[in-house]
Scaffold this motif. Structure first.
Motif, PDB file in Angstrom:
ATOM      1  N   GLU A 292     -15.773   2.565  -2.890  1.00 57.49           N
ATOM      2  CA  GLU A 292     -15.780   1.771  -1.657  1.00 57.49           C
ATOM      3  C   GLU A 292     -14.368   1.701  -1.089  1.00 57.49           C
ATOM      4  OE1 GLU A 292     -17.751  -1.988  -1.569  1.00 57.49           O
ATOM      5  OE2 GLU A 292     -19.306  -1.364  -2.989  1.00 57.49           O
ATOM      6  N   ILE A 293     -14.272   1.818   0.240  1.00 57.71           N
ATOM      7  CA  ILE A 293     -12.982   1.790   0.921  1.00 57.71           C
ATOM      8  C   ILE A 293     -13.042   0.803   2.075  1.00 57.71           C
ATOM      9  CG2 ILE A 293     -11.273   3.160   2.172  1.00 57.71           C
ATOM     10  CD1 ILE A 293     -13.765   5.136   0.324  1.00 57.71           C
ATOM     11  N   VAL A 294     -11.975   0.020   2.231  1.00 60.33           N
ATOM     12  CA  VAL A 294     -11.883  -0.941   3.339  1.00 60.33           C
ATOM     13  C   VAL A 294     -10.569  -0.715   4.073  1.00 60.33           C
ATOM     14  CG1 VAL A 294     -11.810  -3.385   3.995  1.00 60.33           C
ATOM     15  CG2 VAL A 294     -13.247  -2.651   2.073  1.00 60.33           C
ATOM     16  N   TYR A 295     -10.628  -0.672   5.408  1.00 53.74           N
ATOM     17  CA  TYR A 295      -9.400  -0.598   6.205  1.00 53.74           C
ATOM     18  C   TYR A 295      -9.701  -0.929   7.664  1.00 53.74           C
ATOM     19  CZ  TYR A 295     -10.973   4.165   7.486  1.00 53.74           C
ATOM     20  OH  TYR A 295     -11.683   5.248   7.925  1.00 53.74           O
ATOM     21  N   SER A 296      -8.652  -1.229   8.402  1.00 58.56           N
ATOM     22  CA  SER A 296      -8.757  -1.478   9.836  1.00 58.56           C
ATOM     23  C   SER A 296      -8.573  -0.175  10.592  1.00 58.56           C
ATOM     24  CB  SER A 296      -7.682  -2.481  10.275  1.00 58.56           C
ATOM     25  OG  SER A 296      -7.566  -2.499  11.693  1.00 58.56           O
ATOM     26  N   ASN A 297      -9.392   0.032  11.624  1.00 61.31           N
ATOM     27  CA  ASN A 297      -9.204   1.202  12.485  1.00 61.31           C
ATOM     28  C   ASN A 297      -8.636   0.811  13.852  1.00 61.31           C
ATOM     29  OD1 ASN A 297     -11.427   0.015  13.678  1.00 61.31           O
ATOM     30  ND2 ASN A 297     -12.810   1.736  13.342  1.00 61.31           N
ATOM     31  N   SER A 298      -8.043  -0.389  13.926  1.00 63.14           N
ATOM     32  CA  SER A 298      -7.372  -0.816  15.155  1.00 63.14           C
ATOM     33  C   SER A 298      -6.051  -0.071  15.313  1.00 63.14           C
ATOM     34  CB  SER A 298      -7.110  -2.324  15.123  1.00 63.14           C
ATOM     35  OG  SER A 298      -6.235  -2.714  16.162  1.00 63.14           O
ATOM     36  N   SER A 299      -5.676   0.227  16.545  1.00 66.43           N
ATOM     37  CA  SER A 299      -4.400   0.911  16.789  1.00 66.43           C
ATOM     38  C   SER A 299      -3.216   0.025  16.445  1.00 66.43           C
ATOM     39  CB  SER A 299      -4.313   1.351  18.256  1.00 66.43           C
ATOM     40  OG  SER A 299      -4.418   0.233  19.122  1.00 66.43           O
ATOM     41  N   CYS A 300      -3.424  -1.291  16.328  1.00 61.69           N
ATOM     42  CA  CYS A 300      -2.337  -2.220  15.997  1.00 61.69           C
ATOM     43  C   CYS A 300      -2.640  -2.964  14.703  1.00 61.69           C
ATOM     44  CB  CYS A 300      -2.109  -3.211  17.131  1.00 61.69           C
ATOM     45  SG  CYS A 300      -1.445  -2.455  18.629  1.00 61.69           S
ATOM     46  N   ALA A 301      -3.229  -2.248  13.747  1.00 58.12           N
ATOM     47  CA  ALA A 301      -3.618  -2.905  12.498  1.00 58.12           C
ATOM     48  C   ALA A 301      -2.421  -3.424  11.718  1.00 58.12           C
ATOM     49  CB  ALA A 301      -4.410  -1.942  11.634  1.00 58.12           C
TER      50      ALA A 301
END
Length: 399
Positions: A129-138
């Motif tokens: 399982e992987i978690v991360y933000s894909n926001s350009s300003c994460a």
């Protein structure tokens, strides 16, 4: 006259054709030639099918490995914050409050990378399982400037960088679980250099996985989020689980699909999206560094007691914050199977593969692949694809 009769006899003999013996000899030679040609054709055709199915397995294995590697490299993006403003980032949360399936799921484990060990039994494939933000300003957290001791659908922050309607936000504070909310409108300036983020309640029909209906009462931790807390912009937030099911490499969105993955064949899946066929096993290990170091010196399965974990092993439920940041890499092996079922060389017992694939050069502590769940597993050929994937967001933060 005599010469003329000899010529007639000679012409008659020539027109008489082949004798029966000559015809039979010709047939035998022709049949033997056809037999040799067909045997050669069958051998080359079998070799071609084996080569073609091997190439298919190679492509499926490489694509599956690339897909998993791309996501793992992003793990933890947007989850690291300098909470104490001392120049040392830390993981902002490892538990998350969710509204999912029409009910609250408080303190759900949420880590940059988590491995579920498949054990040692038949078809012992791991899941990752992987978690991360894909926001350009994460990488730009927003500090809360007005305490939120009581749940509210208004969050006041000092800046609203890159935040827009429909972004997923996580409120996080020191020692507190995060709370997942969704921005329901563009940030509104307050006239004092601050911005209000609006996270209105959902309709409560169970289709959303954010903003519980009726406000955040019972959703926020006790005491809410104070001035030492932050808002993290997760964009649309990636929380993927990769695993092998029904000889297929699959991915499931753990935010929207809380049910267990199931399948009846390679075309019928529940709670998962099939990506590549002929993937029969995935094995993964954590690369662990000593506290305060970035250099991996130990590899461990999720259920291992190696590498000195705080609470017994490296399963997600047992990981202490100090252990989470010691995980600097993931070592992955993907086992792809050819689509062609090979015939036995002799007898009735398949012998295309006699022993299960060995991973990571058979080093001590390497995972063991068990394919015995398929009684015909020895009838196929296998290819193994391995790589080491650094968790660059964890390492760059120098936690």
């Amino acid at each position: 006259m005599e010469r003329a009769m000899q010529n007639k006899r000679y012409l008659r003999d020539r027109l008489a054709g082949f004798s029966l013996i000559e015809v039979m000899v010709g047939l035998v030679i022709g049949l033997l030639t056809i037999l040799v040609i067909m045997q050669s054709f069958a051998a080359f055709e079998g070799q071609k099918r084996t080569t073609t199915s091997g190439m298919d397995a190679q492509e499926n294995g490489l694509i599956a490995l690339h897909t998993l590697q791309t996501d793992v490299r992003m793990a933890g993006r947007g989850m690291l914050v300098d909470m104490d403003q001392n120049g040392t980032p830390e993981l902002a949360f490892n538990r998350l409050n969710l509204w999912r399936g029409g009910a609250t799921a408080l303190s759900t484990i949420m880590l940059p990378v988590a491995i579920t060990d498949g054990g040692s039994g038949a078809n012992n494939s791991d899941s990752v399982e992987i978690v991360y933000s894909n926001s350009s300003c994460a990488g730009t957290p927003m500090r809360i400037t007005v305490p939120m001791p009581q749940p509210s659908n208004i969050t006041t922050v000092g800046a609203a960088t890159c935040t827009a309607a429909d972004d997923l936000l996580i409120l996080a504070g020191p020692g507190l679980p995060g709370s997942l909310l969704k921005e329901t409108g563009d940030p509104q300036p307050t006239g004092q250099g601050n911005f209000n983020l609006r996270t209105n309640s959902s309709a409560g029909d169970g289709s959303n996985y954010w903003n519980p209906p009726g406000g955040q009462s019972g959703y926020f931790p006790a005491g809410g989020y104070g001035l030492g807390s932050f808002v993290l912009n997760m964009g649309q937030m990636v929380h993927n689980r990769y695993q092998a099911q029904c000889d297929t490499f699959t991915v499931s969105n753990r935010l929207t699909q809380s049910g267990a993955v199931s399948c009846t064949d390679q075309n019928t899946f529940s709670n998962a999206l099939p990506l590549n066929s002929s993937i029969v096993n995935i094995q993964a290990q954590f690369g662990i560094a000593p506290a305060g170091s970035q250099a991996v010196n130990c590899w461990a399965n999720a259920t291992d007691t190696a590498c000195s974990p705080t609470n017994g092993d490296w399963t997600a439920a047992n990981l202490a914050p100090a252990d989470i940041v010691r995980i600097k890499a993931v070592r992955v092996a993907i086992v792809a199977r050819s689509s062609l079922r090979e015939r036995p060389t002799t007898g009735t017992t398949c012998d295309a593969t006699t022993t299960a694939p060995t991973l990571f050069n058979g080093v001590s502590g390497a995972p063991v692949v068990n394919l015995s769940g398929d009684p015909n597993w020895q009838c196929y050929r296998y290819k193994v694809y391995e790589t080491i994937i650094p968790l660059r967001n964890i390492m760059w933060a120098n936690v």
